[in-house]
Design a protein around this motif. Structure first.
Motif, PDB file in Angstrom:
ATOM      1  N   LEU A   1       1.073   4.103  -2.841  1.00 17.21           N
ATOM      2  CA  LEU A   1       0.728   5.498  -2.538  1.00 17.21           C
ATOM      3  C   LEU A   1       1.595   6.440  -3.367  1.00 17.21           C
ATOM      4  CD1 LEU A   1      -1.075   7.219  -0.783  1.00 17.21           C
ATOM      5  CD2 LEU A   1       0.678   7.145   0.996  1.00 17.21           C
TER       6      LEU A   1
ATOM      7  N   GLY B   1      -3.828  10.969  -1.512  1.00 13.75           N
ATOM      8  CA  GLY B   1      -3.709   9.568  -1.903  1.00 13.75           C
ATOM      9  C   GLY B   1      -4.197   8.631  -0.800  1.00 13.75           C
ATOM     10  N   THR B   2      -3.887   8.980   0.447  1.00 20.04           N
ATOM     11  CA  THR B   2      -4.297   8.137   1.565  1.00 20.04           C
ATOM     12  C   THR B   2      -5.818   8.098   1.678  1.00 20.04           C
ATOM     13  OG1 THR B   2      -2.285   8.801   2.686  1.00 20.04           O
ATOM     14  CG2 THR B   2      -3.949   7.720   4.021  1.00 20.04           C
TER      15      THR B   2
ATOM     16  N   THR C   1      -7.124   5.805  -0.890  1.00 22.75           N
ATOM     17  CA  THR C   1      -6.909   4.390  -0.561  1.00 22.75           C
ATOM     18  C   THR C   1      -7.874   3.940   0.529  1.00 22.75           C
ATOM     19  OG1 THR C   1      -4.600   4.937  -0.936  1.00 22.75           O
ATOM     20  CG2 THR C   1      -5.062   2.731  -0.123  1.00 22.75           C
TER      21      THR C   1
ATOM     22  N   ASN D   1       0.815  -1.217   0.000  1.00 20.47           N
ATOM     23  CA  ASN D   1       0.000   0.000   0.000  1.00 20.47           C
ATOM     24  C   ASN D   1       0.842   1.257   0.000  1.00 20.47           C
ATOM     25  OD1 ASN D   1      -2.596  -0.750  -0.199  1.00 20.47           O
ATOM     26  ND2 ASN D   1      -2.886  -1.112   1.990  1.00 20.47           N
TER      27      ASN D   1
ATOM     28  N   PHE E   1       0.174  13.147  -0.460  1.00 22.14           N
ATOM     29  CA  PHE E   1       0.042  11.907   0.320  1.00 22.14           C
ATOM     30  C   PHE E   1      -1.289  11.869   1.078  1.00 22.14           C
ATOM     31  CE2 PHE E   1       4.877  11.506   0.309  1.00 22.14           C
ATOM     32  CZ  PHE E   1       4.839  10.572  -0.713  1.00 22.14           C
TER      33      PHE E   1
ATOM     34  N   ASN F   1       0.338   8.159  -7.331  1.00 27.06           N
ATOM     35  CA  ASN F   1       0.172   9.611  -7.294  1.00 27.06           C
ATOM     36  C   ASN F   1       1.385  10.367  -7.802  1.00 27.06           C
ATOM     37  OD1 ASN F   1      -2.508   9.724  -5.997  1.00 27.06           O
ATOM     38  ND2 ASN F   1      -1.417   8.624  -4.377  1.00 27.06           N
TER      39      ASN F   1
END
Lengths: 338, 512, 348
Positions: free
Chosen positions: A61, A296-297, A300, A57, A293, A65
Motif C-alpha cells: 500500500l 490505494g486501499t 487493492t 498488502n 491510503f 503509492n
C-alpha cells in the motif's frame, strides 16, 4: 455568536468542552471522516476477504503509492492557498524520463537526481510566476505547465527507457521489518510527508500559506509577503513532482513519457478526500496522506475482487462527491455562525 | 488632552497628490498627526479620506508630496513598509483571516520561535497578553470566525500592538458595532491614546467623532478644508465644511413629503408577525398606497433584515404577508417581484450592479428577468425605457452603452432605481439608497422618491441618516436589537426626538 | 484605431498570422483541390476535424460564462461514443439507418443526462463547478470502460461512418454539423435574452438573484447544453474512428476547449462571452495542431507548442504586460496615453 458562546460556557463543563473543541478543531472534521472511511475500508475488506490485512498488502500500500503521496504533499500546499496545480502528473513523467535518459547516457546519478528536482521546481516556478506576477488563473497557468511537461517528456524520448543504475535499483530494494517490508522509496515518501507537515505547522511560511488561503487581501494588508508565498507553493509542488518522478522511475525501473496521465486528478481527489478545502485556507498534509491510503486501499480491494480497475475511478469519483457535499455543508454552517 | 501644536507630529504629510484616471483624488493635501491624540478625518464620500489613508499605509503610491514619520521622510511601496514604520490599520471590513485562530491572527508573521520552529505555547501566551491588554478574554486558539465583528476588530487592534504601532488608523471601525461594543472600543482607544499612540479615526457617526476626538481634519473634493480642535468646533460648522453648500434642495423635499396619507382602505402591504429566528423577532408592518415608510435604527437593528424577509431574499420562518388584502407566499425574490415588490439592496456593488454589463442592460435586467429569457425585450422597447430613465433620473454620463462599473456610485444607484421603476412595482423598498454617494445625487434620488410617492407608489425607505428618513417618510418604523420597537408619525417628532426614541424607548408602542 | 479595440481583433489577428506562417512555411498548406465534387486539402481537414472540439468548446463557452467550468466533457464524449457503438454492435443490422438513428439519439440523450447531473451538482447543491465536474471526469471514463467491457469495440456501419467522414455537396458533413450547432446556439443565446441573463449571472450571481433572474435554471441550462454538445461530439469522434476507445476518446479535450474559449477572448472569470470568439479560438487550436503536424514534429511533442501558446496568450492578456507595452510605446513616441489602470483596480 458571542452570546451563544457565553451561554455555553456558563452551562455544563461538557458543553464548554464541546464548544472549545468545535471552536478550535472544526477544520479537522473532514480529516477524521477520511480516517474513519480508511478504517472502515480496511476492516470491511479484512472481514470480507479474510486475508486482506497481510503484511505484504500493507507494505505494498505504501510502496505502490509512494509517488502519489509525494505529489499530494505538494498539491496540499497549493490547494491550501486556494490554487490548483494540474501539471503534477506530466511534471512527474518529464522528470522521470529526463532522469532515465541522463542516466542511460552515463551521467552519474549524484548529478541526475538534483537535475530532476530542479527541472520539476523550474516548471513550478514558471507556473507560480504566471499566477502571481501576471494574474493568470492557477487553472490556466498550471494547464500550460501540464502541456509543457508532457511535451518535454516526449521531446526527451518517445519510448520507455530502462534504468539499471545501482542507486535506483537500491531505492526499490525491500528492507524487511519483521513480516512487513519497506523500500527507500517508501521512506522518502514518508519523510516528505513529515517535512511537509512540519513546514505547514511550524514555520512562518507555512502559516502564511494558510493565511493566503483564508484571505489573500487581508494577508497582504497584514504586511505578509504574499507574492513569495504564492510562488513558493508552486515551486514546492513542482519539486514534489520531480521527486515523484524519481520515485516512480526507481519503483518501475524505467522512465516512460506516458506515465502519470490523469494523475493530477487522482492527486486532487486524494487531497480533497484527506480533508483539504478546495476553497483554500484549511487542510492538512497528514490528511492528504490518509487520502492516498484510502485511494490505494480502494484500488487493492478492487483488484482483490477481480473487478475492472475502472471501478477505482468510479468509486473515487463518488467518494469525492460525498466529501465535497459534506465539506460544503460544514462550510455553509460555519458561515452561518459568522 | 490638549492638542498642543508645540508637540512634534509623528506623521506629517505634505502636498499629497494622487490622481486616478479622470479624477484628482487628492490635491496637495496637508495632514499631521500628533502622538497621543485621537484625530478624526472627516469628509463626505469621495472627499479623499480613503485615498489619504491608503497613501499613508502604502497601498497607493504618491504622484507628488512627502510623508514624514517620526522625523524621517518615507516612501512606502507596500503595506509592510508602512507597518515597519509603525503605522497599522484596522479596516471596516476587518482584514484578518477568518480561517485562522484568534491568536494566530494577532501574531501572524511575528510568531515566537524556538530552534527555528514556531513555539506555539509562547506564541499564544504572547497573543493572550496583547488581547488581555485590550480587556479581551477569549479563547485565543478558537477560530477567528467564531467571534463577533466587534471582537474581531479588537483582535485587529491587538495585532497592531504586536507590531508596536506608533500610529493606529481606524477606518470606520464602528459601523457594524452596537452601542456597548462601541463603548468597549472607545475605552481601548482612550487607553492607547494615553500611552502615546497616535490614532487616526474615520467614522460617519458625528456623535462618535465628537465623543472620541481631540482634533478634526476636514477634506472636501480631494482638498484640505481645515484642521480644528474638536471641542472648539461646533457640529454645524463641521457639517458646513464637509458639505460646502446649503441644502435648500433638501428642505423643499421635506415640504413635499409632509402630506396626509389615506389609511382607510386596504394596505398595499400588510405583514403580520414576520420574522426569523436569530435574525428578526416577529414584526408587523402596514404600508398604504402612496405612502413612504421609513425604517430607522442602527446598523444591525434589523432594518435590512426586515426588508430582506419581505422581499424573500432571506426566507422568513414566521408570519404572513398580504398584498392588496390577499395573502401571498414570498419565499424567493421572484415571488416578491411577481407581486409587485422591488428591493434595491444596501450593498450596491455586491448585490446591485452587474458591473460588466452596460447601463442599458442593467436597467432592463429587472423587466427581462420577470419576462423570462424566451421573451427578449425588443430594441425599440429597450431604447424607450433607457431614454425615459436616463433623462428622468439624470444619469451621467448620458451614454447607456458604457459598462455600469465605470459610473460613480450615485449614478449607479440611479440606474438601479431605474431598473426597479421600469418593472412598475407597487411597493419599492430602498435600502440605504443614498449611502456613499455625493450630495447632488442624494438630492436627486430623494426628490424622485417624493415625486413617485405623490403619484401613488408605496415606498419603504431605509437609511442610517435619520434626518433623511424624517425628511422623506410620512411614518417611521423604529427598530432596535433585531426587533421592531414602534412607529412614529414623522411630523410629530424632530431629529433629537427620534434619536431619543431609538436609544431609550422601552416598551413596544405605537405613537400616532 | 477602432478596429483594434474590437474584442475579437486580437484573437482573429492571431489566427490569421498563424495561417500566414503556415502557408509561407509550406505553400501546400493552403492548397484545396476539388475531386469528384468534394473539396480536399488542409483547410478542409481543419474544418472537418475541428467538429468535436468546436461542439465541446461551444458548450464550454456557455458554462464559463456562468463563472463555471466543465471538466467532464471528455468523459461524456467517451461515454456517448461507447454507448453509440455498443448499441450498433448489439443491433442486428449495424448498417441500417434505423439502428444508427437509435444509437445517435440514445448517445446524445446520455450526454444530456450527464449534463443534467453536472448542472444539478452546481446549481442546486452549490458545489464548485471544478469539483462537481471533476467527479464525472473521474468516474465517466470508468463508466465508459464498463460499457465497452474494457475492449475497444469496433463496428462496421456505413451510415454511422458518414457522420464524420461523409460529404454533403462539396464540404464534409461534420463541418455542417458544427456550423448548425454554432448557429443554433447563437440564435438561442443572442436572439433571446438567455445570453444577457447568462452574462448577468456570471458577473454577479447575487445581484442577478435579487433582480429576479432565475439563475439556477440558467446555470443548469449551460451545463445541459455542454453535456448535449459533448454527447454529439462523442458520436462524431466515434464515427471518425469507428472504435469505442474509452481511454482516448476526448482525451484532454476539456483542456483544449478551455484554451480555445480563452483564446477567443472569453474570460475564465465568467460574464461576457463571445461565440464568434470561440469559433476563432477553435480554428486557432486546430490550425496550430495541423501546423505542428505539417512541420514534421511528432504529434506527441505538440503539447510543448500548446504550452508556449497558452503562456503567450495569457501574457498578452495580463495587465502587467499591457502597462509594460504602454511604457515601451511611450518611449518610442507612439501616441498611447498612459492610464492608471492598476491603481484603479486597487481603488475599486
Amino acid at each position: 455568536m458571542s452570546t451563544t458562546d457565553t451561554t455555553a460556557r456558563q452551562s455544563t463543563d461538557v458543553a464548554t468542552t464541546i464548544s472549545t473543541f468545535t471552536g478550535r478543531y472544526v477544520s479537522l472534521l473532514p480529516t477524521f471522516a477520511a480516517i474513519t472511511i480508511l478504517i472502515a475500508l480496511l476492516v470491511g475488506a479484512e472481514l470480507y476477504f479474510g486475508n486482506f490485512l497481510t503484511p505484504r498488502n500493507v507494505s505494498a500500500l505504501l510502496l505502490d503509492n509512494a509517488y502519489l503521496m509525494v505529489l499530494a504533499v505538494g498539491m496540499t500546499f497549493v490547494i491550501v492557498t486556494a490554487g490548483i496545480d494540474l501539471s503534477v502528473g506530466s511534471v512527474m513523467a518529464f522528470t522521470g524520463i529526463l532522469g532515465a535518459s541522463l542516466i542511460a547516457s552515463g551521467i552519474p546519478v549524484i548529478i541526475v537526481i538534483p537535475v530532476m528536482l530542479v527541472a520539476g521546481a523550474a516548471i513550478g516556478l514558471l507556473i507560480g510566476v504566471l499566477v502571481q506576477y501576471f494574474n493568470v488563473q492557477p487553472f490556466i497557468a498550471s494547464l500550460a505547465g501540464l502541456f509543457l511537461g508532457r511535451g518535454l517528456a516526449y521531446v526527451v524520448s518517445l519510448n520507455s527507457i530502462r534504468v539499471e543504475d545501482p542507486v535506483l535499483v537500491w531505492m526499490r530494494t525491500r528492507i524487511p521489518l519483521g513480516d512487513f517490508y519497506i523500500a527507500p522509496t517508501g521512506i522518502i515518501a514518508i519523510f516528505t510527508v513529515i517535512i511537509g507537515a512540519l513546514v505547514m505547522h511550524f514555520t512562518r511560511f507555512g502559516r502564511t500559506v494558510y493565511a493566503v488561503g483564508g484571505s489573500e487581501q487581508s494577508t497582504r494588508l497584514m504586511g505578509l509577503n504574499v507574492a513569495r508565498t504564492k510562488v513558493m507553493v508552486y515551486v514546492i509542488s513542482g519539486l514534489c513532482g520531480g521527486l515523484a518522478g524519481l520515485l516512480l522511475t526507481a519503483y518501475t525501473g524505467a522512465g516512460y513519457p506516458r506515465n502519470g496521465i490523469g494523475t493530477e486528478l487522482d492527486v486532487i481527489a486524494v487531497v480533497v478526500i484527506g480533508g483539504t478545502l478546495l476553497t483554500g485556507g484549511r487542510g492538512y498534509v497528514l490528511g492528504s496522506m490518509i487520502g492516498v491510503f484510502v485511494f490505494g486501499t480502494i484500488k487493492t480491494i478492487i483488484s482483490f475482487m477481480g473487478a475492472e480497475q475502472s471501478w477505482t475511478h468510479i468509486i473515487v469519483g463518488v467518494l469525492l462527491l460525498v466529501f465535497v457535499v459534506v465539506q460544503r455543508a460544514i462550510v455553509s454552517r460555519s458561515q452561518q455562525k459568522e | 488632552m490638549s492638542a498642543d501644536t508645540e508637540v512634534q507630529p509623528i506623521v506629517k504629510m505634505c502636498g499629497i497628490t494622487i490622481a486616478f484616471p479622470g479624477v484628482l483624488a487628492l490635491d496637495g493635501v496637508e495632514f499631521r498627526l500628533l502622538p497621543g491624540e485621537v484625530h478624526s478625518l472627516m469628509g463626505e464620500n469621495g472627499a479623499g479620506k480613503s485615498t489619504l489613508i491608503k497613501a499613508l499605509t502604502g497601498v497607493y503610491s504618491l504622484d507628488s508630496g512627502t510623508i514624514t514619520v517620526a522625523g524621517r521622510e518615507r516612501r512606502f511601496e507596500a503595506t509592510a513598509d508602512a507597518q515597519a514604520a509603525g503605522i497599522s490599520t484596522v479596516y471596516q471590513e476587518v482584514n484578518l483571516c477568518a480561517n485562522l485562530s484568534v491568536g494566530e491572527n494577532v501574531m501572524l508573521g511575528h510568531e515566537k520561535r524556538k530552534y527555528g520552529a514556531i513555539d506555539w505555547r509562547a506564541t499564544y501566551a504572547e497573543a493572550e497578553k496583547h488581547l488581555a491588554g485590550l480587556g479581551l478574554e477569549i479563547d485565543s486558539r478558537a477560530q477567528l470566525a467564531r467571534n463577533s465583528i466587534a471582537i474581531q476588530q479588537l483582535v485587529a487592534i491587538a495585532r497592531a500592538m504586536v507590531l508596536d504601532a506608533k500610529v493606529l488608523i481606524l477606518d470606520e471601525p464602528t459601523s457594524s458595532l452596537d452601542r456597548g461594543e462601541v463603548e468597549q472600543l472607545f475605552g481601548v482607544i482612550r487607553d492607547l491614546r494615553d500611552t502615546g499612540v497616535a490614532i487616526l479615526f474615520v467614522s460617519h457617526f458625528l456623535e462618535q467623532v465628537y465623543e472620541i476626538s481631540d482634533r478634526i481634519t476636514v477634506l472636501r473634493n480631494g482638498k484640505l478644508v481645515g484642521e480644528h480642535v474638536a471641542k472648539d468646533f461646533p457640529k454645524d460648522a463641521l457639517v458646513a465644511e464637509m458639505i460646502g453648500r446649503e441644502l435648500d434642495d433638501l428642505a423643499a423635499i421635506s415640504d413635499r413629503a409632509d402630506r396626509a396619507i389615506d389609511r382607510s382602505g386596504t394596505p398595499v402591504l400588510k405583514a403580520t408577525g414576520i420574522g426569523k429566528r436569530g435574525v428578526l423577532s416577529p414584526a408587523d408592518l402596514e404600508v398604504y398606497k402612496g405612502e413612504v415608510v421609513g425604517f430607522a435604527g442602527l446598523l444591525g437593528s434589523g432594518r435590512t433584515e426586515l426588508v430582506r424577509l419581505l422581499y424573500g431574499a432571506d426566507r422568513s420562518e414566521t408570519g404572513e404577508i398580504q398584498i392588496d388584502g390577499k395573502s401571498v407566499r414570498i419565499h424567493t425574490p421572484r415571488h416578491a417581484i411577481d407581486h409587485g415588490i422591488a428591493l434595491s439592496s444596501e450593498d450596491r456593488r455586491a448585490e446591485g450592479v452587474v458591473a460588466d454589463l452596460t447601463v442599458a442592460e442593467n436597467m432592463i435586467l429587472g423587466i427581462q428577468a420577470r419576462r423570462g429569457w424566451l421573451h427578449p425585450i425588443s430594441k425599440t422597447e429597450k431604447d424607450a425605457v433607457v431614454k425615459e430613465y436616463m433623462s428622468a433620473l439624470g444619469v451621467r454620463p448620458a451614454n447607456p452603452n458604457v459598462p455600469i462599473g465605470n459610473l460613480s456610485g450615485g449614478n449607479q444607484q440611479k440606474v438601479l432605481l431605474a431598473r426597479w421603476l421600469a418593472t412598475a412595482p407597487e411597493l419599492l423598498m430602498l435600502d440605504e439608497p443614498t449611502r456613499g454617494i455625493d450630495v447632488g445625487a442624494k438630492a436627486d434620488i430623494q426628490r424622485k422618491v417624493a415625486e413617485l410617492s405623490e403619484k401613488g407608489l408605496s415606498v419603504i425607505f431605509v437609511s442610517s441618516e435619520l434626518e433623511e428618513v424624517l425628511r422623506i417618510a410620512q411614518r417611521v418604523l423604529v427598530l432596535r436589537d433585531r426587533r421592531a420597537i414602534g412607529e412614529i408619525e414623522s411630523h410629530s417628532v424632530d431629529l433629537d426626538g427620534l434619536v431619543d426614541y431609538i436609544a431609550n424607548s422601552e416598551e413596544v408602542s405605537v405613537m400616532r | 484605431m477602432k478596429i483594434v479595440k474590437h474584442r475579437l481583433f486580437w484573437p482573429a489577428a492571431a489566427l490569421v498570422t498563424l495561417l500566414i506562417i503556415n502557408t509561407i512555411a509550406n505553400p501546400n498548406f493552403a492548397r484545396v483541390t476539388l475531386q469528384d465534387g468534394q473539396l480536399y486539402g488542409n483547410p478542409i481537414n481543419i474544418l472537418r476535424e475541428s467538429a468535436p472540439l468546436m461542439l465541446v468548446a461551444l458548450g464550454m463557452t456557455l458554462v464559463i460564462a456562468t463563472r463555471g467550468i466543465d471538466l467532464s466533457v471528455g468523459a461524456i464524449m467517451a461515454v456517448s461514443g461507447a454507448v453509440a457503438l455498443t448499441i450498433l454492435d448489439a443491433s442486428e443490422n449495424p448498417g441500417g439507418l434505423g439502428s444508427v438513428a437509435v444509437a445517435v439519439v440514445v448517445a446524445v440523450l446520455v450526454g444530456l443526462v450527464l449534463g443534467v447531473w453536472n448542472g444539478f451538482l452546481v446549481s442546486v447543491l452549490g458545489i464548485q463547478p471544478i469539483i462537481a465536474t471533476l467527479v464525472l471526469m473521474l468516474a465517466g471514463r470508468g463508466v465508459a470502460l464498463l460499457i465497452t467491457g474494457g475492449f475497444i469495440t469496433t463496428v462496421n456501419s456505413a451510415p454511422y461512418k458518414f457522420i464524420a467522414t461523409g460529404y454533403l455537396v462539396v464540404l464534409p458533413v461534420a463541418f455542417f454539423i458544427w456550423v448548425a450547432a454554432v448557429v443554433i446556439v447563437s440564435v438561442l443565446e443572442r436572439r433571446t435574452a438567455l445570453g444577457m441573463l447568462t452574462e448577468a449571472v456570471g458577473i454577479n450571481p447575487e445581484a442577478s438573484r435579487l433582480a429576479g433572474v432565475r439563475s439556477r435554471g440558467i446555470i443548469w441550462t449551460a451545463y445541459i447544453a455542454s453535456g448535449v454538445l459533448a454527447g454529439i461530439a462523442g458520436v462524431i469522434f466515434a464515427s471518425n474512428t469507428m472504435a469505442a476507445d474509452a481511454n482516448s476518446a476526448g482525451y484532454l479535450i476539456e483542456l483544449y476547449a478551455i484554451l480555445a474559449v480563452v483564446l477567443g477572448g472569453t474570460s475564465l472569470m465568467g460574464g461576457k462571452f463571445s461565440i464568434a470568439g470561440t469559433v476563432i479560438g477553435v480554428m486557432t487550436v486546430q490550425a496550430l495542431n495541423s501546423a505542428i503536424l505539417f512541420l514534421g514534429v511528432p504529434p506527441a511533442q505538440a503539447p510543448v507548442f500548446f504550452a508556449a501558446v497558452v503562456i503567450i496568450v495569457v501574457l498578452l492578456q495580463s495587465p502587467r504586460v499591457h502597462s509594460y507595452g504602454r511604457s515601451v510605446g511611450q518611449l518610442l513616441g507612439v501616441g498611447v496615453k498612459p492610464t492608471r489602470e492598476d491603481k484603479k483596480e486597487v481603488a475599486a
